[in-house]
Write an enzyme that holds these catalytic residues in place. Sequence first.
Site, PDB file in Angstrom:
ATOM      1  N   CYS A   1      41.444  40.138  28.767  1.00 23.00           N
ATOM      2  CA  CYS A   1      41.928  41.130  29.738  1.00 23.00           C
ATOM      3  C   CYS A   1      43.397  40.822  29.999  1.00 23.00           C
ATOM      4  CB  CYS A   1      41.123  41.013  31.021  1.00 23.00           C
ATOM      5  SG  CYS A   1      41.784  41.903  32.439  1.00 23.00           S
ATOM      6  N   HIS A   2      44.134  41.830  30.433  1.00 23.94           N
ATOM      7  CA  HIS A   2      45.553  41.608  30.698  1.00 23.94           C
ATOM      8  C   HIS A   2      45.776  40.504  31.743  1.00 23.94           C
ATOM      9  CE1 HIS A   2      49.520  43.286  29.789  1.00 23.94           C
ATOM     10  NE2 HIS A   2      49.831  42.671  30.909  1.00 23.94           N
ATOM     11  N   THR A   3      44.798  40.318  32.640  1.00 24.87           N
ATOM     12  CA  THR A   3      44.958  39.297  33.682  1.00 24.87           C
ATOM     13  C   THR A   3      44.967  37.877  33.085  1.00 24.87           C
ATOM     14  OG1 THR A   3      43.883  40.811  35.213  1.00 24.87           O
ATOM     15  CG2 THR A   3      44.040  38.515  35.917  1.00 24.87           C
TER      16      THR A   3
ATOM     17  N   HIS B   1      37.569  35.714  31.470  1.00 27.16           N
ATOM     18  CA  HIS B   1      36.684  36.148  32.558  1.00 27.16           C
ATOM     19  C   HIS B   1      35.906  37.425  32.235  1.00 27.16           C
ATOM     20  CE1 HIS B   1      40.433  38.373  33.120  1.00 27.16           C
ATOM     21  NE2 HIS B   1      39.728  39.281  33.757  1.00 27.16           N
ATOM     22  N   GLU B   2      35.933  37.862  30.953  1.00 29.69           N
ATOM     23  CA  GLU B   2      35.219  39.106  30.609  1.00 29.69           C
ATOM     24  C   GLU B   2      34.276  38.750  29.460  1.00 29.69           C
ATOM     25  OE1 GLU B   2      37.612  42.902  30.783  1.00 29.69           O
ATOM     26  OE2 GLU B   2      36.907  43.110  28.731  1.00 29.69           O
TER      27      GLU B   2
ATOM     28  N   CYS C   1      27.420  36.465  47.346  1.00 25.74           N
ATOM     29  CA  CYS C   1      26.417  35.530  47.884  1.00 25.74           C
ATOM     30  C   CYS C   1      25.412  36.251  48.774  1.00 25.74           C
ATOM     31  CB  CYS C   1      27.090  34.390  48.646  1.00 25.74           C
ATOM     32  SG  CYS C   1      27.698  34.852  50.282  1.00 25.74           S
TER      33      CYS C   1
ATOM     34  N   CYS D   1      27.740  35.687  53.311  1.00 25.04           N
ATOM     35  CA  CYS D   1      29.002  35.398  54.008  1.00 25.04           C
ATOM     36  C   CYS D   1      29.435  36.624  54.824  1.00 25.04           C
ATOM     37  CB  CYS D   1      30.081  34.974  53.022  1.00 25.04           C
ATOM     38  SG  CYS D   1      30.728  36.334  52.035  1.00 25.04           S
TER      39      CYS D   1
ATOM     40  N   CYS E   1      30.255  39.586  52.515  1.00 28.79           N
ATOM     41  CA  CYS E   1      29.072  40.229  51.918  1.00 28.79           C
ATOM     42  C   CYS E   1      28.282  40.997  52.971  1.00 28.79           C
ATOM     43  CB  CYS E   1      28.183  39.185  51.256  1.00 28.79           C
ATOM     44  SG  CYS E   1      28.839  38.571  49.693  1.00 28.79           S
TER      45      CYS E   1
ATOM     46  N   CYS F   1      33.759  38.417  48.204  1.00 26.38           N
ATOM     47  CA  CYS F   1      32.824  37.423  48.745  1.00 26.38           C
ATOM     48  C   CYS F   1      33.616  36.155  49.045  1.00 26.38           C
ATOM     49  CB  CYS F   1      31.730  37.124  47.720  1.00 26.38           C
ATOM     50  SG  CYS F   1      30.687  35.704  48.125  1.00 26.38           S
TER      51      CYS F   1
ATOM     52  N   ARG G   1      35.376  31.375  46.926  1.00 24.69           N
ATOM     53  CA  ARG G   1      36.749  31.766  46.582  1.00 24.69           C
ATOM     54  C   ARG G   1      37.747  30.625  46.769  1.00 24.69           C
ATOM     55  NH1 ARG G   1      40.752  32.748  44.732  1.00 24.69           N
ATOM     56  NH2 ARG G   1      41.955  34.679  44.504  1.00 24.69           N
TER      57      ARG G   1
ATOM     58  N   CYS H   1      34.704  42.932  33.472  1.00 27.49           N
ATOM     59  CA  CYS H   1      35.963  43.195  34.197  1.00 27.49           C
ATOM     60  C   CYS H   1      36.515  44.610  34.028  1.00 27.49           C
ATOM     61  CB  CYS H   1      37.046  42.171  33.834  1.00 27.49           C
ATOM     62  SG  CYS H   1      38.537  42.429  34.813  1.00 27.49           S
TER      63      CYS H   1
ATOM     64  N   ARG I   1      40.503  46.621  23.871  1.00 24.62           N
ATOM     65  CA  ARG I   1      39.850  45.336  24.081  1.00 24.62           C
ATOM     66  C   ARG I   1      39.559  44.678  22.732  1.00 24.62           C
ATOM     67  NH1 ARG I   1      41.662  44.950  28.699  1.00 24.62           N
ATOM     68  NH2 ARG I   1      40.352  44.486  30.504  1.00 24.62           N
TER      69      ARG I   1
HETATM   70  N1  NAI Z   1      42.328  44.909  40.328  1.00 25.12           N
HETATM   71  C1  NAI Z   1      41.475  44.426  39.443  1.00 25.12           C
HETATM   72  O1  NAI Z   1      40.345  44.057  39.777  1.00 25.12           O
HETATM   73  C2  NAI Z   1      41.871  44.342  38.022  1.00 25.12           C
HETATM   74  C3  NAI Z   1      43.169  44.493  37.649  1.00 25.12           C
HETATM   75  N2  NAI Z   1      43.543  44.444  36.334  1.00 25.12           N
HETATM   76  C4  NAI Z   1      44.953  44.680  36.049  1.00 25.12           C
HETATM   77  O2  NAI Z   1      45.068  46.041  35.622  1.00 25.12           O
HETATM   78  C5  NAI Z   1      46.232  46.183  34.818  1.00 25.12           C
HETATM   79  C6  NAI Z   1      45.891  46.924  33.538  1.00 25.12           C
HETATM   80  O3  NAI Z   1      45.059  46.163  32.715  1.00 25.12           O
HETATM   81  P1  NAI Z   1      44.787  46.605  31.182  1.00 25.12           P
HETATM   82  O4  NAI Z   1      44.357  48.019  31.118  1.00 25.12           O
HETATM   83  O5  NAI Z   1      43.925  45.546  30.599  1.00 25.12           O
HETATM   84  O6  NAI Z   1      46.280  46.486  30.615  1.00 25.12           O
HETATM   85  P2  NAI Z   1      47.002  47.091  29.345  1.00 25.12           P
HETATM   86  O7  NAI Z   1      48.210  46.265  29.099  1.00 25.12           O
HETATM   87  O8  NAI Z   1      46.022  47.275  28.236  1.00 25.12           O
HETATM   88  O9  NAI Z   1      47.469  48.568  29.796  1.00 25.12           O
HETATM   89  C7  NAI Z   1      48.651  48.830  30.490  1.00 25.12           C
HETATM   90  C8  NAI Z   1      49.224  50.171  30.022  1.00 25.12           C
HETATM   91  O10 NAI Z   1      50.364  50.471  30.827  1.00 25.12           O
HETATM   92  C9  NAI Z   1      51.386  51.007  30.003  1.00 25.12           C
HETATM   93  N3  NAI Z   1      52.665  50.805  30.681  1.00 25.12           N
HETATM   94  C10 NAI Z   1      53.393  49.663  30.771  1.00 25.12           C
HETATM   95  N4  NAI Z   1      54.493  49.875  31.523  1.00 25.12           N
HETATM   96  C11 NAI Z   1      54.452  51.169  31.926  1.00 25.12           C
HETATM   97  C12 NAI Z   1      55.305  51.972  32.746  1.00 25.12           C
HETATM   98  N5  NAI Z   1      56.420  51.473  33.308  1.00 25.12           N
HETATM   99  N6  NAI Z   1      54.954  53.266  32.958  1.00 25.12           N
HETATM  100  C13 NAI Z   1      53.834  53.776  32.390  1.00 25.12           C
HETATM  101  N7  NAI Z   1      52.981  53.060  31.602  1.00 25.12           N
HETATM  102  C14 NAI Z   1      53.298  51.764  31.385  1.00 25.12           C
HETATM  103  C15 NAI Z   1      51.236  50.284  28.677  1.00 25.12           C
HETATM  104  O11 NAI Z   1      51.813  51.014  27.621  1.00 25.12           O
HETATM  105  C16 NAI Z   1      49.710  50.178  28.567  1.00 25.12           C
HETATM  106  O12 NAI Z   1      49.182  51.297  27.902  1.00 25.12           O
HETATM  107  C17 NAI Z   1      46.775  44.766  34.593  1.00 25.12           C
HETATM  108  O13 NAI Z   1      47.787  44.531  35.555  1.00 25.12           O
HETATM  109  C18 NAI Z   1      45.563  43.888  34.910  1.00 25.12           C
HETATM  110  O14 NAI Z   1      45.957  42.591  35.297  1.00 25.12           O
HETATM  111  C19 NAI Z   1      42.637  44.287  35.332  1.00 25.12           C
HETATM  112  C20 NAI Z   1      41.322  44.148  35.644  1.00 25.12           C
HETATM  113  C21 NAI Z   1      40.839  44.087  37.014  1.00 25.12           C
HETATM  114  N1  LIG Z   2      45.545  34.906  41.300  1.00 21.16           N
HETATM  115  C1  LIG Z   2      46.050  36.225  41.235  1.00 21.16           C
HETATM  116  C2  LIG Z   2      44.969  37.189  41.679  1.00 21.16           C
HETATM  117  C3  LIG Z   2      45.036  38.385  40.833  1.00 21.16           C
HETATM  118  C4  LIG Z   2      44.006  39.403  41.257  1.00 21.16           C
HETATM  119  O1  LIG Z   2      44.266  40.199  42.128  1.00 21.16           O
HETATM  120  N2  LIG Z   2      42.845  39.417  40.614  1.00 21.16           N
HETATM  121  C5  LIG Z   2      41.867  40.453  40.786  1.00 21.16           C
HETATM  122  C6  LIG Z   2      41.055  40.533  39.584  1.00 21.16           C
HETATM  123  S1  LIG Z   2      42.041  40.871  38.164  1.00 21.16           S
HETATM  124  C7  LIG Z   2      40.999  40.851  36.921  1.00 21.16           C
HETATM  125  O2  LIG Z   2      41.351  41.022  35.804  1.00 21.16           O
HETATM  126  C8  LIG Z   2      40.924  40.209  41.953  1.00 21.16           C
HETATM  127  O3  LIG Z   2      39.725  40.400  41.880  1.00 21.16           O
HETATM  128  N3  LIG Z   2      41.459  39.841  43.065  1.00 21.16           N
HETATM  129  C9  LIG Z   2      40.692  39.500  44.224  1.00 21.16           C
HETATM  130  C10 LIG Z   2      40.580  38.009  44.334  1.00 21.16           C
HETATM  131  O4  LIG Z   2      39.822  37.541  45.198  1.00 21.16           O
HETATM  132  O5  LIG Z   2      41.250  37.305  43.559  1.00 21.16           O
HETATM  133  C11 LIG Z   2      47.289  36.400  42.088  1.00 21.16           C
HETATM  134  O6  LIG Z   2      47.401  35.714  43.099  1.00 21.16           O
HETATM  135  O7  LIG Z   2      48.114  37.218  41.694  1.00 21.16           O
HETATM  136 ZN    ZN Z   3      40.199  41.253  33.978  1.00 17.83          ZN
HETATM  137 ZN    ZN Z   4      29.508  36.361  50.040  1.00 18.43          ZN
END
Ligand code: NAI
Ligand SMILES: N[C@@H](CCC(=O)N[C@@H](CSC=O)C(=O)NCC(=O)O)C(=O)O
Ligand code: ZN
Ligand code: ZN
Length: 379
Positions: A47-49, A69-70, A99, A102, A105, A113, A117, A177, A372
């Site tokens: 994943c990008h993260t 993590h995926e 859990c 907490c 939850c 949760c 953490r 993820c 992916r």
């Molecule tokens: N909040 C959460 O729980 C999660 C957050 N993430 C985050 O989500 C984001 C995306 O993840 P992925 O899809 O795996 O990444 P990815 O890198 O595959 O996709 C990002 C896309 O954004 C485009 N892009 C880059 N700069 C741009 C701009 N300035 N304007 C328009 N498009 C632009 C790229 O061309 C690419 O197609 C990452 O920051 C990742 O860390 C990922 C999983 C869970």
């Molecule tokens: N350690 C990072 C935290 C980045 C972040 O926000 N992670 C997401 C998941 S991203 C998955 O690909 C998340 O679930 N955040 C909630 C959490 O409890 O971490 C930073 O500090 O930037």
């Molecule tokens: Zn992820």
């Molecule tokens: Zn919990």
Amino acid sequence: MATQGQVITCKAAVAWEPNKPLSIEDVQVAPPQAGEVRVKILYTALCHTDAYTWSGKDPEGLFPCILGHEAAGIVESVGEGVTNVQPGDHVIPCYQAECGECKFCKSGKTNLCGKVRSATGVGVMLSDRKSRFSINGKTIYHFMGTSTFSQYTVVHDVSVAKIDPAAPLDKVCLLGCGVPTGLGAVWNTAKVEPGSIVAVFGLGTVGLAVAEGAKSAGASRIIGIDIDSKKFDTAKNFGVTEFINPKEHDKPIQQVIVDLTDGGVDYSFECIGNVSVMRAALECCHKGWGTSVIVGVAASGQEISTRPFQLVTGRVWKGTAFGGFKSRSQVPWLVEKYLKKEIKVDEYITHNLTLGEINKAFDLMHEGGCLRCVLSTDA
Ligand SMILES: NC(=O)C1=CN([C@@H]2O[C@H](COP(=O)(O)OP(=O)(O)OC[C@H]3O[C@@H](n4cnc5c(N)ncnc54)[C@H](O)[C@@H]3O)[C@@H](O)[C@H]2O)C=CC1
Ligand SMILES: N[C@@H](CCC(=O)N[C@@H](CSC=O)C(=O)NCC(=O)O)C(=O)O
Ligand SMILES: [Zn+2]
Ligand SMILES: [Zn+2]
């Protein structure tokens, strides 16, 4: 040979320091302690993260560590008191724990949760604040409570979802993820209604899953925005109806979108991790009700800004972690939806490699054609 209660030596990809190529090492994985589960990982995607933390921009990044993590795998053994899974169960590790007990939850207001953490953020297990990974006595830290770039990992029992053994692990590993995050951002966080106009910034796996979720929620227009025009053809298959490449416009992208949509979109999603784009995503929302959801993870030191007037006039700024899904309860449900062909998963997998080829997989991630890449962990 029975491995229960024994230290297992296996292959893992170790990140010794930021940006230095990962190195496949023989790693010792200690047996699970009370409340812990040791999992044989069979497949893990990137994943990008993972790339973000490896880059050194994550304030919680600790080295040396085992990223990842995926993933999906099979329980090898469990520690004392573990009742939710047993050896042989098919599972998906969950970086967002659940859990059920907490404050978070029990609130009914969040999927976050609080139980483990404080430990997962510093690369250790909760019970003794130590890592279960080492190389000849040197500590290797955990990552996100999952560390799936390893043939074996140890997770907290609250961080593992038991799934239907009929599900192909080389596919459903993605439900750890990116795909749930995009779908849930639409279904749980924004709660998009039929007929809505939606803008998706960034058409990687997470953005495409947002588009898929918006289509299933009945959105009337789904506008995809990406600086890589090659993303557009694929995006149509996930529900995107219109495309904008900001590089092809002189006006700010938020103005372009406002002009195209009679005042702005109902919902927007930032799936990149770029704080300037986060601002544009908020400001392309319709006055009075438009809601923007931050999904992308931005680097340490980055901050978002806008004129407060944007919020005074009714726009709403939100964020989502794992799409708001409660992990242990809802990941099995997502697996069933996949088995019933109600959600896509296979379509996000563009590459298959092995754990030994992980550096090539990271290179692919930075090239436009990869959504992916799934790694098998066979030696
Ligand atoms: N909040 C959460 O729980 C999660 C957050 N993430 C985050 O989500 C984001 C995306 O993840 P992925 O899809 O795996 O990444 P990815 O890198 O595959 O996709 C990002 C896309 O954004 C485009 N892009 C880059 N700069 C741009 C701009 N300035 N304007 C328009 N498009 C632009 C790229 O061309 C690419 O197609 C990452 O920051 C990742 O860390 C990922 C999983 C869970
Ligand atoms: N350690 C990072 C935290 C980045 C972040 O926000 N992670 C997401 C998941 S991203 C998955 O690909 C998340 O679930 N955040 C909630 C959490 O409890 O971490 C930073 O500090 O930037
Ligand atoms: Zn992820
Ligand atoms: Zn919990």
